[in-house]
Each structure stands twice: as structure tokens, then as C-alpha cells.
Design an enzyme around this catalytic site. Sequence first.
Site, PDB file in Angstrom:
ATOM      1  CE  LYS A  76      -3.853   2.168   2.638  1.00 35.24           C
ATOM      2  NZ  LYS A  76      -4.803   1.892   3.811  1.00 35.24           N
ATOM      3  CB  SER A 151      -7.947   3.912   2.961  1.00 33.70           C
ATOM      4  OG  SER A 151      -7.225   3.206   3.787  1.00 33.70           O
ATOM      5  CB  SER A 175      -8.578   1.040   5.736  1.00 33.94           C
ATOM      6  OG  SER A 175      -9.342   2.191   5.508  1.00 33.94           O
TER       7      SER A 175
HETATM    8  N1  GLN Z   1     -13.236   4.652   6.219  1.00 35.69           N
HETATM    9  C1  GLN Z   1     -12.588   5.004   7.537  1.00 35.69           C
HETATM   10  C2  GLN Z   1     -12.283   6.280   7.364  1.00 35.69           C
HETATM   11  O1  GLN Z   1     -12.339   6.995   6.332  1.00 35.69           O
HETATM   12  C3  GLN Z   1     -11.217   4.046   8.037  1.00 35.69           C
HETATM   13  C4  GLN Z   1     -10.195   4.380   7.153  1.00 35.69           C
HETATM   14  C5  GLN Z   1      -8.966   3.715   7.540  1.00 35.69           C
HETATM   15  O2  GLN Z   1      -9.155   2.494   8.227  1.00 35.69           O
HETATM   16  N2  GLN Z   1      -7.920   3.977   7.025  1.00 35.69           N
HETATM   17  O3  GLN Z   1     -11.648   6.858   8.186  1.00 35.69           O
END
Ligand code: GLN
Length: 484
Positions: A76, A151, A175
Site C-alpha cells: 500500500k 482505504s 480499511s
Molecule cells: N473509512 C474510515 C475512514 O475514512 C477508515 C479508514 C481506515 O481504516 N484507514 O476514516
Amino acid sequence: MHDKTLAELSRLLAEGSTTSVELTRHFLDRIAAHNDSLNALITVTADSALAAAEAADAQRAAGNAGPLCGVPFVHKDIFCTDGVRTSCASKMLDNFIAPYDATVVSKLSEAGMVCLGKANMDEFAMGSSNESSYYGAVKNPWNPDCVPGGSSGGSAALVAAGLAPAATGTDTGGSIRQPSAFCGITGIKPTYGRVSRYGMIAFASSLDQGGPMARSAEDCALLLQAMAGFDERDSTSVERPVEDYSASLGDSIEGLRIGLPEEYFGEGLDPAVAETVRAAVAELEKLGAVVKKISLPKQALGIPAYYIVAPAEASSNLSRFDGVRFGHRCDAPADLEDLYKRSRAEGFGEEVQRRIMVGAYVLSAGYYDAYYLKAQKIRRLIRDEFLEAFNEVDVIAGPTTPTTAFALGAKTDDPVAMYLNDIYTITANLAGLPGVSLPCGFVNDMPVGLQLLSGHFTEARLLNVAHRYQQVTDWHRRMPAAYQ
Ligand code: GLN
């Protein structure tokens, strides 16, 4: 080759039926053929991958190769990689070449793995759909009109489409698990502190945790083994021995107590997803697990608490991007304040700016007690509620997400609707618990994820339960027709 699990590829390498160079070429060809349509990778590092593959083959020939030696994968783009652009999918870091490796990066290199490139993601990992990336949205390989989740959406999409057998991800509020569910792969968020955050660009430091994403629990066990462990460069990494995650994969789950929280099957959950998840739980019962209904009434407070704590920490972490030390700098600033303002206004996307503003607000004098402090108290209550439940059950099961992958653009104008996607995943981060998502069926041809949560540092148990399920089902083996 690309329909095989990482564990299978590892066995082929061990018996000499293939080489790392051959595998690396195959997956680089897959990326060349499919990345334009999926947009799952931001950067492809073909030359260094081939060099690493040759080194891995030499290491194997010398007789000192571990199970991951020579296996290709993708990081990532939140993990700093020495000499390679590390963008966090932000214009702010579009020109940032990391000067060092994150601990996770060096650990996987030491294991002999071959990094093919850097995966697309939501900007600074803020999002649930991968639509906030500066490099554009990622497509879901099961349906190009749908989001892959976020994400870590690039990581999930590329594994699902067979562009690599595995990828790294990070999970601050879901995410790893949510995109794994949307793309039909397996991903585990470890206990907070299990995997070093050193060199992993910080979003919300008390919630962020890196972990593996792959086809199967067996694959995740191999990867987590190499990623986990104490790191003196991360003060929140926990000094505690790493278990052998592969050793207990096949253990019986006879008598395992599974809790089904009524709150995970209530309003907002797509009935077809609920049915699919219940069928998966029934499969675990056939394997000897005992299912018990439980109640976790504080779960509902997860989203509001998270969306105070996470932006608060983000506003602090992202203050380092000021146009001076890192990344984007505006043209011809009039003075220092203009430099800060315009560099940040130009470098950060809309969602990131929203979070910085919310975070600065809830931390400001006069609002700190009413918002931030209160959210921290709620966080403790959520954790205590989980720990109490784990006196009665070993594992908590439920859907990873309320629906299958939604359409691109469906929620971009409504941040709260987007945030609600994380309703089942976010509380594990608030409590620091490990959680796995594994494919358990389809609704309207889109994958459904089963989420399993358990107590701190019980990753081995989660992977064991997931593996036992995958021994009697083949959802994790399905691939989207366009990528077979
Ligand atoms: N969807 C969540 C956010 O927008 C979690 C994102 C994540 O786990 N990086 O913060």
C-alpha cells in the site's frame, strides 16, 4: 499462476516447479495488462522487482529460503519505501521519494519477498471507497461500476484480480477488512501494537495498524508472521513474542464459542447480506462451534466517537505537511503564512481538509472536553464492553459491511453516508482488537465478507477459525470472470 494462493505459490517455489523471476514476470505482465482499467497501482517498480526476484532465486539455490522468499506482492502506498515515491495517494506527497524503509517494508524484504509496486488508496487512508485518491478511483474487479472499498482499495482490487497474490494494507477504522469484503479476499487487522507503525505514514496514530491482505487465511498467517513483532522505533509496538500463526491453522474448532451480537444484525443491514453471513456461521457450527446470541449496546457509539478521535489525531499528524519540509509547495508565496495556506490548500483533497478542520475544532480550547475527551471516554466503554463479552465467547461474528460494494459516486456527496459503511469495523480499532474479514458468499454477484473479532493478541485463533471455514468452502477461490 494468478489463480493460486500465496501458500500454493510458495510450495511451487520450494519444489522447484517455478522460479521467482518467472512469477515476477507473470504478475508484472498481469499488471501491464489490467492496471489501466483497475487503477489499483500508483507506481510499478518492475526493474527493482526483477532484481529482487533474481536475488530470491539465488538465495533459494543457496538453500536458505523461507516460505515467502521469491513471492511477489504489492505495498500500500502508505508504507515508506526507500528510493521509491511514497505518495499516500495525495498531491501533497506526489513528489515524495521516501529516504528509508518502513519496518514492515524491511521485514518483508528480509523474508525475500518481491515488491512489484505501490497500491492506490484513499488519500492519507481517509475513506471507505478509494474515491478520495489524487490518482483517481480504483475499480472493483467484480464490477467496474462499483467501488473496491477503502482505504486499502488498490490492495484489495489487485489481489482479487490476480495482479499479485498478496498486498499490505492498513486499518484505522476498517480499511483492511472493508475492502477485503468488497473484493472477496481475506484480510486481517492485527491487535494494535502487533505490527510496527514505523515508516507507515500516520493518519490516526492510536488506531492505525498494518496487516496483510491475500486470498486465504493460510496466506495471511504466513504474511503476518513476517510482519509482526516488537520494534524499538515504534513506541506503541508491543514487546511480546510472535506466535506461530501457521502452526494452529488446522486445529479443531469444536466447542469454540461464537457470539452473534444482535446489534450487528439490525437496522441498516442488507437482508441478503445478513442471510449470507448467517449461513457462514451455520457452517462454523457444523465444524463444532457453539453459537450464542449476545448484545453489545455501546457499538452504536462507535462511529460518532471514531469521527472525533480520528480527525483529531489526523489534524495533528498532518500538520507536518506545511510546504517546507515535505511534499508540495505552492508557487511564489508572498510570505510564510501564504506558503502554509496555499501549499496545504493545494496539496490536500477535500476529505482530508474536512478531517483537519473537524480535528482542529474538537481539540480547540472550549470544545476539547465536550468532544475529544468525551469521545475518549466512550472509547473506553466500547473496549470494556468487548472485553466483558470475551469472558463469555471466544469470537464475535457478523457482517464486515452492511451492504456489498456500492456504485462509484453513490456516496461521494454525502460524507455521513460514507462514514456509516464502517459501522461494524470501527469499534475493533477503538478497542485495539484484531479482526479478520473473509469471503463467505455473494449477493447479486458481489462478494460478501464475514467479520470475526477476538481478544487482544489472539490473531492465531482468528486465522484458525477462518482457515477451518476455508477448508470446507471455496468462496476465497472464486475470481471475477474478467480476470481469470
Ligand atoms: N473509512 C474510515 C475512514 O475514512 C477508515 C479508514 C481506515 O481504516 N484507514 O476514516
